[in-house]
Design a protein around this motif. Structure first.
Motif, PDB file in Angstrom:
ATOM      1  N   TYR A  35      10.279   1.828  44.358  1.00 56.13           N
ATOM      2  CA  TYR A  35       9.227   0.903  43.742  1.00 56.13           C
ATOM      3  C   TYR A  35       9.893   0.056  42.808  1.00 56.13           C
ATOM      4  CZ  TYR A  35       5.265   2.968  46.107  1.00 56.13           C
ATOM      5  OH  TYR A  35       4.385   3.303  47.148  1.00 56.13           O
ATOM      6  N   GLN A  37       9.594  -1.722  39.071  1.00 56.04           N
ATOM      7  CA  GLN A  37       8.513  -1.886  37.818  1.00 56.04           C
ATOM      8  C   GLN A  37       9.131  -2.915  36.758  1.00 56.04           C
ATOM      9  OE1 GLN A  37       7.428   1.276  35.544  1.00 56.04           O
ATOM     10  NE2 GLN A  37       5.352   0.520  34.943  1.00 56.04           N
ATOM     11  N   PRO A  43       4.085  -0.821  38.885  1.00 53.40           N
ATOM     12  CA  PRO A  43       5.081  -0.636  40.076  1.00 53.40           C
ATOM     13  C   PRO A  43       4.633  -1.254  41.232  1.00 53.40           C
ATOM     14  CG  PRO A  43       4.460   1.455  38.950  1.00 53.40           C
ATOM     15  CD  PRO A  43       3.474   0.440  38.677  1.00 53.40           C
ATOM     16  N   THR A  44       5.763  -1.674  41.792  1.00 57.87           N
ATOM     17  CA  THR A  44       5.267  -2.458  43.278  1.00 57.87           C
ATOM     18  C   THR A  44       6.212  -1.844  44.334  1.00 57.87           C
ATOM     19  OG1 THR A  44       6.541  -4.174  42.652  1.00 57.87           O
ATOM     20  CG2 THR A  44       4.423  -4.796  42.141  1.00 57.87           C
TER      21      THR A  44
END
Lengths: 114, 115
Positions: A35, A37, A43-44
């Motif tokens: 992830y 961020q 967070p992606t």
């Protein structure tokens, strides 16, 4: 117990390639996620590996070796916007059923300089 | 637009004053989770829910409560907040059925300060 380790900080320059490593200790391993961020943001999701080998998604690639309990995130052609924290997270089964949990590394802060 | 929403985004409160942080998702996800994030400590799971009326403790549940009466909502309740609960809180949802790798979708975060 379960644990993950990743470097706390990495610095690189624009256009370069950087590798962020993640080693883990867990039973019932199911998969490794990455992830991204940015400061103050959410967070992606970037990538996921359940099987050994390399997964490529544009400039980002992720690798897993289950026998070594090790994975890495590879960022190519670095851009300033890639400056962010990167977290590895391991998904594992914690009982005999189908229940799985995620544990998170502490994150690697990547600084991309001009 | 598929999203996870949290409210409020910022909150300053005092010790002992009960508060609720709401979380809602519009993706029909079964799994929802609350995390707190503190400098140097990464993301730590507080509570999670596998589905409606099914909740379980994460790694740091002390001082928190949750409920899951509807699939889309998963509020986080602090009955008597203390200064050590000052943190950045994230709600996340996912659906193992939709995503075999259980991609977590995160809300924008709630920055809580307890004085």
């Amino acid at each position: 117990g379960q644990s993950l380790e990743q470097p706390s900080e990495v610095t690189a320059v624009e256009g370069a390639i950087v590798q962020i490593n993640c080693t883990y200790q867990t039973s019932g391993f199911y998969g490794l996620s990455w992830y991204q961020q940015h400061d103050g943001g959410a967070p992606t999701f970037l990538s996921y590996n359940a099987l050994d080998g390399l997964e490529e998604t544009g400039r980002f690639s992720s690798f897993l070796s289950r026998s070594d309990s090790y994975g890495y995130l590879l960022l190519q052609e670095l851009q300033m916007k890639d400056s962010a924290s990167y977290f590895c997270a391991v998904r594992f089964s914690y009982n005999a059923g189908n229940n799985r949990k995620l544990i998170w590394g502490l994150g690697t802060s990547l600084a991309v300089n001009p | 637009e598929a999203q996870v929403t949290q409210n409020p985004r910022y909150l300053i409160t005092v010790t002992g004053k009960k508060l609720t942080v709401t979380c809602s998702q519009n993706m029909n996800h079964e799994y929802m989770s609350w995390y707190r994030q503190d400098p140097g400590l990464g993301l730590r799971q507080i509570y999670y829910s596998m589905n409606v009326e099914v909740t379980d403790k994460g790694d740091v549940p002390e001082g928190y409560k949750v409920s899951r009466k509807e699939k889309r909502n998963f509020p986080l309740i602090l009955e008597s907040p203390s200064p050590n609960q000052t943190s950045l809180y994230f709600c996340a949802s996912s659906s193992p059925r939709d995503s075999p790798y259980n991609e977590q979708f995160f809300g924008p975060g709630t920055r809580l300060t307890v004085l």
